[in-house]
Design an enzyme around this catalytic site. Structure first.
Site, mmCIF file in Angstrom:
data_model
loop_
_atom_site.group_PDB
_atom_site.id
_atom_site.type_symbol
_atom_site.label_atom_id
_atom_site.label_comp_id
_atom_site.label_asym_id
_atom_site.label_seq_id
_atom_site.Cartn_x
_atom_site.Cartn_y
_atom_site.Cartn_z
ATOM 1 N N LEU A 23 10.616 -20.973 -4.197
ATOM 2 C CA LEU A 23 9.531 -19.931 -3.698
ATOM 3 C C LEU A 23 8.523 -19.941 -4.424
ATOM 4 O O LEU A 23 8.401 -19.711 -5.713
ATOM 5 C CB LEU A 23 10.203 -18.490 -3.700
ATOM 6 C CG LEU A 23 9.303 -17.187 -3.168
ATOM 7 C CD1 LEU A 23 9.081 -17.401 -1.719
ATOM 8 C CD2 LEU A 23 9.869 -16.054 -3.806
ATOM 9 N N GLU B 6 -12.049 -4.722 -5.056
ATOM 10 C CA GLU B 6 -12.606 -3.224 -5.037
ATOM 11 C C GLU B 6 -11.846 -2.437 -5.699
ATOM 12 O O GLU B 6 -12.354 -1.214 -5.958
ATOM 13 C CB GLU B 6 -12.499 -3.015 -3.513
ATOM 14 C CG GLU B 6 -13.621 -3.970 -2.553
ATOM 15 C CD GLU B 6 -13.200 -5.131 -2.289
ATOM 16 O OE1 GLU B 6 -11.952 -5.459 -2.262
ATOM 17 O OE2 GLU B 6 -14.206 -6.014 -2.423
ATOM 18 N N HIS C 100 2.940 3.232 -8.963
ATOM 19 C CA HIS C 100 2.524 1.705 -9.022
ATOM 20 C C HIS C 100 3.655 1.091 -9.834
ATOM 21 O O HIS C 100 4.377 0.095 -9.630
ATOM 22 C CB HIS C 100 1.242 1.415 -9.932
ATOM 23 C CG HIS C 100 0.191 1.901 -9.421
ATOM 24 N ND1 HIS C 100 -0.087 1.396 -7.897
ATOM 25 C CD2 HIS C 100 -0.891 2.476 -9.741
ATOM 26 C CE1 HIS C 100 -1.381 2.067 -7.498
ATOM 27 N NE2 HIS C 100 -1.758 2.584 -8.532
ATOM 28 N N ASP D 91 0.898 -1.130 -0.102
ATOM 29 C CA ASP D 91 -0.031 -0.013 -0.116
ATOM 30 C C ASP D 91 0.697 1.084 -0.053
ATOM 31 O O ASP D 91 1.816 1.290 0.456
ATOM 32 C CB ASP D 91 -0.904 0.066 1.323
ATOM 33 C CG ASP D 91 -1.942 0.885 1.203
ATOM 34 O OD1 ASP D 91 -2.335 1.518 -0.180
ATOM 35 O OD2 ASP D 91 -3.057 1.102 1.997
HETATM 36 C C1 FPP Z 1 -2.086 0.107 -3.342
HETATM 37 O O1 FPP Z 1 -1.388 1.433 -3.159
HETATM 38 C C2 FPP Z 1 -1.527 -0.396 -4.487
HETATM 39 C C3 FPP Z 1 -2.046 -1.233 -5.228
HETATM 40 C C4 FPP Z 1 -3.527 -1.156 -5.433
HETATM 41 C C5 FPP Z 1 -1.570 -1.833 -6.640
HETATM 42 C C6 FPP Z 1 -0.258 -2.783 -6.091
HETATM 43 C C7 FPP Z 1 0.470 -3.059 -7.319
HETATM 44 C C8 FPP Z 1 1.897 -3.182 -7.248
HETATM 45 C C9 FPP Z 1 2.720 -2.778 -6.123
HETATM 46 C C10 FPP Z 1 2.579 -3.073 -8.474
HETATM 47 C C11 FPP Z 1 3.119 -4.272 -8.749
HETATM 48 C C12 FPP Z 1 2.608 -5.343 -9.416
HETATM 49 C C13 FPP Z 1 2.638 -6.490 -10.020
HETATM 50 C C14 FPP Z 1 1.569 -7.402 -10.569
HETATM 51 C C15 FPP Z 1 4.199 -6.879 -10.381
HETATM 52 P P1 FPP Z 1 -2.671 2.666 -3.398
HETATM 53 O O2 FPP Z 1 -2.770 2.764 -5.037
HETATM 54 O O3 FPP Z 1 -3.906 2.396 -2.724
HETATM 55 O O4 FPP Z 1 -1.416 3.602 -2.701
HETATM 56 P P2 FPP Z 1 -2.365 5.031 -2.014
HETATM 57 O O5 FPP Z 1 -3.261 4.375 -0.821
HETATM 58 O O6 FPP Z 1 -1.223 5.942 -1.670
HETATM 59 O O7 FPP Z 1 -3.367 5.697 -3.010
#
Ligand code: FPP
Length: 250
Positions: free
Chosen positions: A141, A77, A47, A30
């Site tokens: 893994l 969601e 991301h 997150d």
């Molecule tokens: C949450 O941060 C993150 C996500 C919903 C996406 C997670 C994806 C990655 C970490 C990229 C890697 C993925 C792969 C498949 C290699 P947020 O966008 O909710 O952050 P915020 O709460 O600060 O808005």
């Protein structure tokens, strides 16, 4: 919660016992959006950077001999996000796996996916399924991507499939127990996580593995996922190793 962390201060962060590493680690990655915002960048830049953290974390988990690493990459969601962000997120598995597959093979990693993948765009599904097939012969893994995953939906589906078996006369109601229910979950062939990590200071589960996390140790950090470094991962494991797991006993 953070008070608890202070009391769990690790004196020597490098001091983790390699014979007591959590077998299954689950991570709610997150804070990508906030990482980008802090830099005046579009959310998707967070991301993209988060993908680099995934690469680092997989290598590190493998080095430590972790058996399974589940990463919450997209929740049921997350479709509520702006269309362009959803499209970007849907392209990430393809981007990540195309680039990383040779190294994952070299590291003997098995790619898995947990979630409703039939509802993903064709290119996302194909990328993941291809990686699952390519790495199926590896036995190192397990890198398990939770993609289009939601724990409540998973449990409802499990209940539906159990009810169907009862209706078909293949199962008695008395045979339904915890282990049978577990066998109807998407994670049926994975051990429950020993350790859950969530980054970015949010202290909630957000519909992630509600059944499987019943006895897991939780570790929260304010570090945003793109900033999550080797020392943070190491610290999470070191803190885990100070916990006493009693599973309701004494
Ligand atoms: C949450 O941060 C993150 C996500 C919903 C996406 C997670 C994806 C990655 C970490 C990229 C890697 C993925 C792969 C498949 C290699 P947020 O966008 O909710 O952050 P915020 O709460 O600060 O808005």
């Amino acid at each position: 919660m953070f008070n608890k962390l202070k009391s769990e201060k690790i004196t020597n962060e490098t001091d983790i016992q390699l014979d007591n590493v959590p077998k299954h680690i689950a991570i709610i990655m997150d804070g990508n959006g906030r990482w980008a915002k802090k830099r005046g960048l579009p959310r998707v830049a967070g991301h993209r950077e988060g993908m680099n953290t995934v690469r680092r974390t997989v290598r590190q988990a493998n080095r430590y001999g972790v058996e399974a690493l589940t990463l919450y990459a997209f929740s049921t969601e997350n479709w509520k996000r702006p269309k362009t962000e959803v499209e970007f997120l849907m392209r990430l598995p393809e981007r990540f796996l195309t680039k990383e597959l040779p190294e994952l093979m070299e590291q003997n990693v098995t790619v898995r996916v947990t979630g409703e993948i039939d509802k993903l765009p064709e290119y996302t599904r194909r990328a993941v399924e291809n990686a699952v097939i390519e790495t199926a012969g590896n036995d190192g893994l397990i890198l398990n991507f939770a993609l289009n995953y939601g724990s409540r939906a998973e449990m409802v589906q499990g209940i539906q499939s159990i009810c169907q078996e009862v209706k078909d006369g293949n199962l008695l109601i008395d045979d339904i127990d915890e282990s049978l229910f577990q066998s109807h979950l998407m994670t049926h062939d994975l051990k429950d996580p020993d350790l859950l990590i969530r980054t970015s200071g949010e202290i909630r589960l957000s519909n992630f593995m509600l059944w499987q996390l019943a006895y897991s140790e939780f570790w929260f950090t304010e570090v945003l996922w793109p900033d999550f470094k080797e020392e943070d991962f190491q610290k999470a494991i070191a803190v885990y190793q100070t916990r006493q797991r009693r599973y309701g006993g004494v």
